[in-house]
Write a protein that holds these residues in place. Structure first.
Motif, mmCIF file in Angstrom:
data_model
loop_
_atom_site.group_PDB
_atom_site.id
_atom_site.type_symbol
_atom_site.label_atom_id
_atom_site.label_comp_id
_atom_site.label_asym_id
_atom_site.label_seq_id
_atom_site.Cartn_x
_atom_site.Cartn_y
_atom_site.Cartn_z
ATOM 1 N N ASP A 1 -20.094 -5.922 -45.609
ATOM 2 C CA ASP A 1 -21.232 -5.823 -44.687
ATOM 3 C C ASP A 1 -21.967 -7.158 -44.573
ATOM 4 O OD1 ASP A 1 -20.996 -2.871 -44.298
ATOM 5 O OD2 ASP A 1 -21.393 -2.880 -46.439
ATOM 6 N N ILE A 2 -22.096 -7.869 -45.690
ATOM 7 C CA ILE A 2 -22.739 -9.188 -45.656
ATOM 8 C C ILE A 2 -21.859 -10.168 -44.878
ATOM 9 C CG2 ILE A 2 -23.559 -11.118 -47.043
ATOM 10 C CD1 ILE A 2 -25.297 -8.578 -47.202
ATOM 11 N N ARG A 3 -20.556 -10.083 -45.092
ATOM 12 C CA ARG A 3 -19.640 -10.958 -44.344
ATOM 13 C C ARG A 3 -19.747 -10.690 -42.840
ATOM 14 N NH1 ARG A 3 -15.331 -9.959 -46.891
ATOM 15 N NH2 ARG A 3 -15.158 -11.836 -48.161
ATOM 16 N N GLN A 4 -19.911 -9.408 -42.486
ATOM 17 C CA GLN A 4 -20.045 -9.065 -41.063
ATOM 18 C C GLN A 4 -21.290 -9.710 -40.465
ATOM 19 O OE1 GLN A 4 -21.394 -5.112 -40.080
ATOM 20 N NE2 GLN A 4 -20.205 -5.045 -38.185
ATOM 21 N N LEU A 5 -22.392 -9.688 -41.195
ATOM 22 C CA LEU A 5 -23.619 -10.327 -40.708
ATOM 23 C C LEU A 5 -23.391 -11.820 -40.470
ATOM 24 C CD1 LEU A 5 -26.494 -8.753 -42.876
ATOM 25 C CD2 LEU A 5 -26.058 -8.387 -40.434
ATOM 26 N N VAL A 6 -22.721 -12.457 -41.424
ATOM 27 C CA VAL A 6 -22.441 -13.896 -41.300
ATOM 28 C C VAL A 6 -21.561 -14.161 -40.085
ATOM 29 C CG1 VAL A 6 -21.337 -15.878 -42.410
ATOM 30 C CG2 VAL A 6 -22.717 -14.299 -43.775
ATOM 31 N N GLN A 7 -20.535 -13.348 -39.893
ATOM 32 C CA GLN A 7 -19.625 -13.524 -38.757
ATOM 33 C C GLN A 7 -20.324 -13.284 -37.426
ATOM 34 O OE1 GLN A 7 -16.495 -10.790 -39.863
ATOM 35 N NE2 GLN A 7 -15.387 -12.328 -41.058
ATOM 36 N N LEU A 8 -21.336 -12.430 -37.423
ATOM 37 C CA LEU A 8 -22.107 -12.171 -36.206
ATOM 38 C C LEU A 8 -23.134 -13.270 -35.925
ATOM 39 C CD1 LEU A 8 -22.783 -8.320 -36.561
ATOM 40 C CD2 LEU A 8 -21.319 -9.426 -34.857
ATOM 41 N N GLY A 9 -23.216 -14.228 -36.838
ATOM 42 C CA GLY A 9 -24.159 -15.320 -36.657
ATOM 43 C C GLY A 9 -25.585 -14.952 -36.995
ATOM 44 N N GLN A 10 -25.764 -13.885 -37.771
ATOM 45 C CA GLN A 10 -27.100 -13.454 -38.153
ATOM 46 C C GLN A 10 -27.618 -14.306 -39.312
ATOM 47 O OE1 GLN A 10 -28.953 -10.918 -36.656
ATOM 48 N NE2 GLN A 10 -27.304 -10.921 -35.144
ATOM 49 N N PRO A 11 -28.846 -14.776 -39.254
ATOM 50 C CA PRO A 11 -29.418 -15.498 -40.395
ATOM 51 C C PRO A 11 -29.555 -14.552 -41.589
ATOM 52 C CG PRO A 11 -30.699 -15.872 -38.384
ATOM 53 C CD PRO A 11 -29.777 -14.732 -38.101
ATOM 54 N N VAL A 12 -28.999 -14.923 -42.722
ATOM 55 C CA VAL A 12 -29.056 -14.058 -43.896
ATOM 56 C C VAL A 12 -29.134 -14.893 -45.167
ATOM 57 C CG1 VAL A 12 -26.528 -13.846 -43.896
ATOM 58 C CG2 VAL A 12 -27.881 -12.205 -45.179
ATOM 59 N N VAL A 13 -29.994 -14.459 -46.092
ATOM 60 C CA VAL A 13 -30.119 -15.093 -47.401
ATOM 61 C C VAL A 13 -30.039 -13.994 -48.457
ATOM 62 C CG1 VAL A 13 -31.595 -16.406 -48.979
ATOM 63 C CG2 VAL A 13 -31.528 -17.002 -46.544
ATOM 64 N N LEU A 14 -29.187 -14.200 -49.456
ATOM 65 C CA LEU A 14 -29.081 -13.258 -50.560
ATOM 66 C C LEU A 14 -30.010 -13.687 -51.691
ATOM 67 C CD1 LEU A 14 -25.202 -12.723 -50.709
ATOM 68 C CD2 LEU A 14 -26.916 -11.527 -49.325
ATOM 69 N N MET A 15 -30.527 -12.701 -52.411
ATOM 70 C CA MET A 15 -31.425 -12.968 -53.531
ATOM 71 C C MET A 15 -30.972 -12.189 -54.752
ATOM 72 S SD MET A 15 -35.075 -12.557 -51.535
ATOM 73 C CE MET A 15 -34.624 -10.871 -51.092
ATOM 74 N N ASP A 16 -31.164 -12.780 -55.924
ATOM 75 C CA ASP A 16 -30.902 -12.132 -57.207
ATOM 76 C C ASP A 16 -29.416 -11.973 -57.496
ATOM 77 O OD1 ASP A 16 -31.910 -10.908 -59.618
ATOM 78 O OD2 ASP A 16 -31.279 -8.974 -58.812
ATOM 79 N N SER A 17 -28.573 -12.027 -56.486
ATOM 80 C CA SER A 17 -27.124 -11.902 -56.674
ATOM 81 C C SER A 17 -26.424 -12.514 -55.469
ATOM 82 C CB SER A 17 -26.727 -10.430 -56.838
ATOM 83 O OG SER A 17 -25.371 -10.314 -57.234
#
Length: 338
Positions: free
Chosen positions: A135-151
């Motif tokens: 799901d996180i990879r999908q966000l990245v592929q869609l060009g959505q700004p995303v930052v993970l925290m704690d892990s």
């Protein structure tokens, strides 16, 4: 109850809907609408309680001015503090926060991401649950700004910020070993998360480097979904089953809180009968006599760094992106439990 529309405002003000739209979007003077008429339209809009529809605003501006925050648990003290700082930081940039939790359920995490995509949030701040990698990879592929925290996920190239988990546990172990403790139990959660893997590895490496063989390295893994009473029973059995146990190191503060309660129920004294140290501080540790030593995560710094990384991705803050994977230092808080 029917939502008040722009047409309702126009009808009450006796003007065309397009005129209302221009005034409420701050273009009155640009389109030579008189100040008096603009003031009357604004007054009518307030009187009838008109609020622009968020979807319409999104379509017009391309922004929702909303950030999606997905954490492990709303009730956890670490995540509550993290969310509080994120909300304040986001507000300073003019953004609101949509806040929800996964309880480390990857299916729930997937559903929350899909819901936020439909809400058209402008960016994502996520403490990912095991199984959310796709799901996180999908966000990245869609060009959505995303930052993970704690892990983070090693196979997904995305910005993240977290404390130095390995160094944190090594620091805790060095304090215990320096006091002469050798039979040290390590209590962790049964989750396939990189930070927990790093913490357990740090415990084992510290033992090995101080001549404590693998056979004496005592690890209790507690199922994440165990109830509080079940956690206490497991920790109690772990303590009673090891007569030579001198100290306990807890990998998370919720396990540490359960551990302190367990020790109290067993009638043992801290640190006379059992020394205690916990990764991640908690108010209980500060207040509980004699005070529980803990490794304190820089929660405010994690939140502020994550917001900064996200704002740079979104183009709100100009300049070079800089370092995208940030590992921060924590601090050991020495109290009287060792």
């Amino acid at each position: 109850m029917k939502r008040t529309s722009l047409k309702d405002v126009a009808k009450k003000a006796g003007v065309a809907p397009s005129t209302v739209s221009l005034v409420l979007n701050g273009k009155a003077r640009q389109r030579r609408i008189s100040d008096a008429l603009a003031a009357r339209i604004e007054s009518v809009a307030r009187e009838v309680g008109y609020q622009p529809h968020p979807v319409a605003v999104n379509l017009r501006t391309g922004q929702s001015k909303t950030l999606g925050l997905i954490v492990e648990s709303i009730s956890g003290s670490f995540f509550a503090s993290l969310a509080r700082t994120i909300e304040a930081e986001a507000d300073s940039y003019g953004y609101k926060v949509l806040y929800c939790s996964t309880e480390n359920n990857p299916q729930k995490g997937k559903e929350l991401i899909q819901m936020m995509l439909k809400q058209q949030v402008d960016g994502y701040l996520v403490t990912p649950a095991p199984g959310m990698e796709k799901d996180i990879r999908q966000l990245v592929q869609l060009g959505q700004p995303v930052v993970l925290m704690d892990s983070y996920f090693e196979a997904v190239d995305t910005p993240y910020v977290l404390v130095d988990n390995y160094k944190g546990i090594r620091t805790c172990m060095e304090h215990l070993l320096a006091k002469g403790y050798r039979d040290i139990g390590f209590v962790t959660a049964g989750l396939d998360l990189v930070q927990l893997q790093q913490r357990e590895q740090a415990y084992r490496d510290a033992c090995t480097q101080h001549g404590i063989p693998a056979a004496q390295q005592q690890v209790l893994t507690v199922p994440y979904d165990a109830s509080q009473s079940a956690i206490i029973r497991r920790i109690g059995a772990f303590i009673k089953g090891r007569r030579n146990l001198e100290a306990l190191l807890f990998a998370t503060n919720y396990l540490g809180v359960a551990g302190v309660e367990t020790i109290n129920r067993l009638g043992l004294r801290i640190p006379d009968d059992l020394a205690v140290v916990c990764f991640d501080d908690h108010d209980v540790f500060r207040l509980y006599p004699p005070g529980i030593s803990a490794f304190q995560q820089p929660i405010a710094s994690i939140a502020k760094t994550a917001i900064s990384l996200l704002m740079k991705q979104m183009g709100v803050v100009k300049g070079k992106p800089g370092k995208q994977q940030v590992v921060l230092e924590g601090k050991f808080i020495r109290r009287h439990s060792l």
